[in-house]
Write a protein that holds these residues in place. Structure first.
Motif, PDB file in Angstrom:
ATOM      1  N   SER A  71       0.843  -1.193   0.000  1.00 25.55           N
ATOM      2  CA  SER A  71       0.000   0.000   0.000  1.00 25.55           C
ATOM      3  C   SER A  71       0.877   1.241   0.000  1.00 25.55           C
ATOM      4  N   PRO A  72       0.399   2.416  -0.195  1.00 28.87           N
ATOM      5  CA  PRO A  72      -0.981   2.797  -0.483  1.00 28.87           C
ATOM      6  C   PRO A  72      -1.279   2.804  -1.983  1.00 28.87           C
ATOM      7  N   ARG A  73      -2.554   2.694  -2.320  1.00 29.88           N
ATOM      8  CA  ARG A  73      -3.024   2.804  -3.690  1.00 29.88           C
ATOM      9  C   ARG A  73      -3.993   3.968  -3.742  1.00 29.88           C
ATOM     10  N   GLN A  74      -3.763   4.884  -4.627  1.00 26.73           N
ATOM     11  CA  GLN A  74      -4.573   6.101  -4.708  1.00 26.73           C
ATOM     12  C   GLN A  74      -5.848   5.868  -5.512  1.00 26.73           C
ATOM     13  N   THR A  75      -6.951   6.382  -5.017  1.00 25.22           N
ATOM     14  CA  THR A  75      -8.193   6.495  -5.770  1.00 25.22           C
ATOM     15  C   THR A  75      -8.560   7.975  -5.749  1.00 25.22           C
ATOM     16  N   ILE A  76      -9.653   8.329  -6.326  1.00 25.84           N
ATOM     17  CA  ILE A  76     -10.026   9.742  -6.425  1.00 25.84           C
ATOM     18  C   ILE A  76     -10.273  10.326  -5.038  1.00 25.84           C
ATOM     19  N   GLY A  77      -9.380  11.188  -4.576  1.00 28.60           N
ATOM     20  CA  GLY A  77      -9.533  11.881  -3.296  1.00 28.60           C
ATOM     21  C   GLY A  77      -9.260  11.035  -2.075  1.00 28.60           C
ATOM     22  N   ASN A  78      -9.080   9.730  -2.239  1.00 24.81           N
ATOM     23  CA  ASN A  78      -8.848   8.826  -1.116  1.00 24.81           C
ATOM     24  C   ASN A  78      -7.608   7.987  -1.366  1.00 24.81           C
ATOM     25  N   SER A  79      -7.079   7.463  -0.288  1.00 22.56           N
ATOM     26  CA  SER A  79      -5.984   6.516  -0.366  1.00 22.56           C
ATOM     27  C   SER A  79      -6.465   5.201   0.228  1.00 22.56           C
ATOM     28  N   GLU A  80      -6.087   4.122  -0.392  1.00 17.09           N
ATOM     29  CA  GLU A  80      -6.390   2.816   0.167  1.00 17.09           C
ATOM     30  C   GLU A  80      -5.158   2.347   0.929  1.00 17.09           C
ATOM     31  N   LEU A  81      -5.316   2.109   2.198  1.00 14.43           N
ATOM     32  CA  LEU A  81      -4.204   1.694   3.046  1.00 14.43           C
ATOM     33  C   LEU A  81      -4.436   0.268   3.510  1.00 14.43           C
ATOM     34  N   ARG A  82      -3.372  -0.516   3.492  1.00 15.97           N
ATOM     35  CA  ARG A  82      -3.436  -1.898   3.968  1.00 15.97           C
ATOM     36  C   ARG A  82      -2.505  -2.039   5.156  1.00 15.97           C
ATOM     37  N   PHE A  83      -3.054  -2.541   6.247  1.00 16.78           N
ATOM     38  CA  PHE A  83      -2.299  -2.715   7.483  1.00 16.78           C
ATOM     39  C   PHE A  83      -2.297  -4.174   7.892  1.00 16.78           C
ATOM     40  N   LYS A  84      -1.319  -4.527   8.724  1.00 15.06           N
ATOM     41  CA  LYS A  84      -1.296  -5.850   9.340  1.00 15.06           C
ATOM     42  C   LYS A  84      -0.773  -5.706  10.759  1.00 15.06           C
TER      43      LYS A  84
END
Length: 177
Positions: free
Chosen positions: A46-59
């Motif tokens: 992560s992160p992967r950007q989308t429109i106005g948001n970020s996709e975050l992956r945690f563990k």
């Protein structure tokens, strides 16, 4: 492989739980930093950007100490982040509503002016056209004024939420030890 090597390998195993979330791009750094206090690590994918948001992956480790309390504090943190996002969007929403309302009222007056012109009522056309153009012109300055005023009113509330976020992450960090 002998039995002692197999035992050593199984004790090194760490089971992880994963979480993927969408966060506003301007709050991405705050979320990444704060989630460390709840035992989460940013996943390498992560992160992967989308429109106005970020996709975050945690563990995080499934066997983390004080997991129930950390989860409760994390839910409070997540609701605080949503509150900050709503408070930041609120001034733009209010300003847009005022601006669109003025623009639509301007259209109504200009529509009346157009029908007055088609009906041959020139004096009524002028009486209706002037406020219509004034409302159209006033829409943007009204947007700026309402936006500025609403941002000033929202700023202390946003700071209060940031203070509560700080306290939540401080308590969660203390639970991790």
């Amino acid at each position: 492989m002998n039995a002692t090597n197999a035992t050593a390998e199984t004790t090194d195993f760490i089971g992880y739980e994963y979480r993927t979330m969408q966060v506003p791009a301007d709050l991405e750094g705050l979320v990444i930093d704060s989630y460390r206090s709840f035992g989460w690590m940013l996943d390498a994918a992560s992160p992967r950007q989308t429109i106005g948001n970020s996709e975050l992956r945690f563990k995080r480790d499934r066997q983390i100490r004080n997991k129930a309390e950390l989860s409760r504090l994390q839910r409070q943190f997540d609701s605080s982040i949503q509150r900050v996002n709503a408070l930041q969007a609120s001034p733009r929403t209010k300003a847009s509503i005022v601006s669109f309302t003025l623009g639509i009222l301007g259209c109504v007056f200009l529509g009346g002016a157009t029908f007055s012109y088609l009906g041959g009522l020139m004096a009524l056309m002028i009486i209706l056209a002037v406020p219509g153009f004034i409302l159209w012109i006033a829409a943007y300055p009204a947007y700026r004024a309402v936006l500025s005023s609403a941002q000033q009113k929202a700023a202390p509330q946003i700071e209060a939420v940031y203070d509560s976020i700080y306290e939540l992450t401080k308590r969660a960090s203390g639970l991790l030890g």
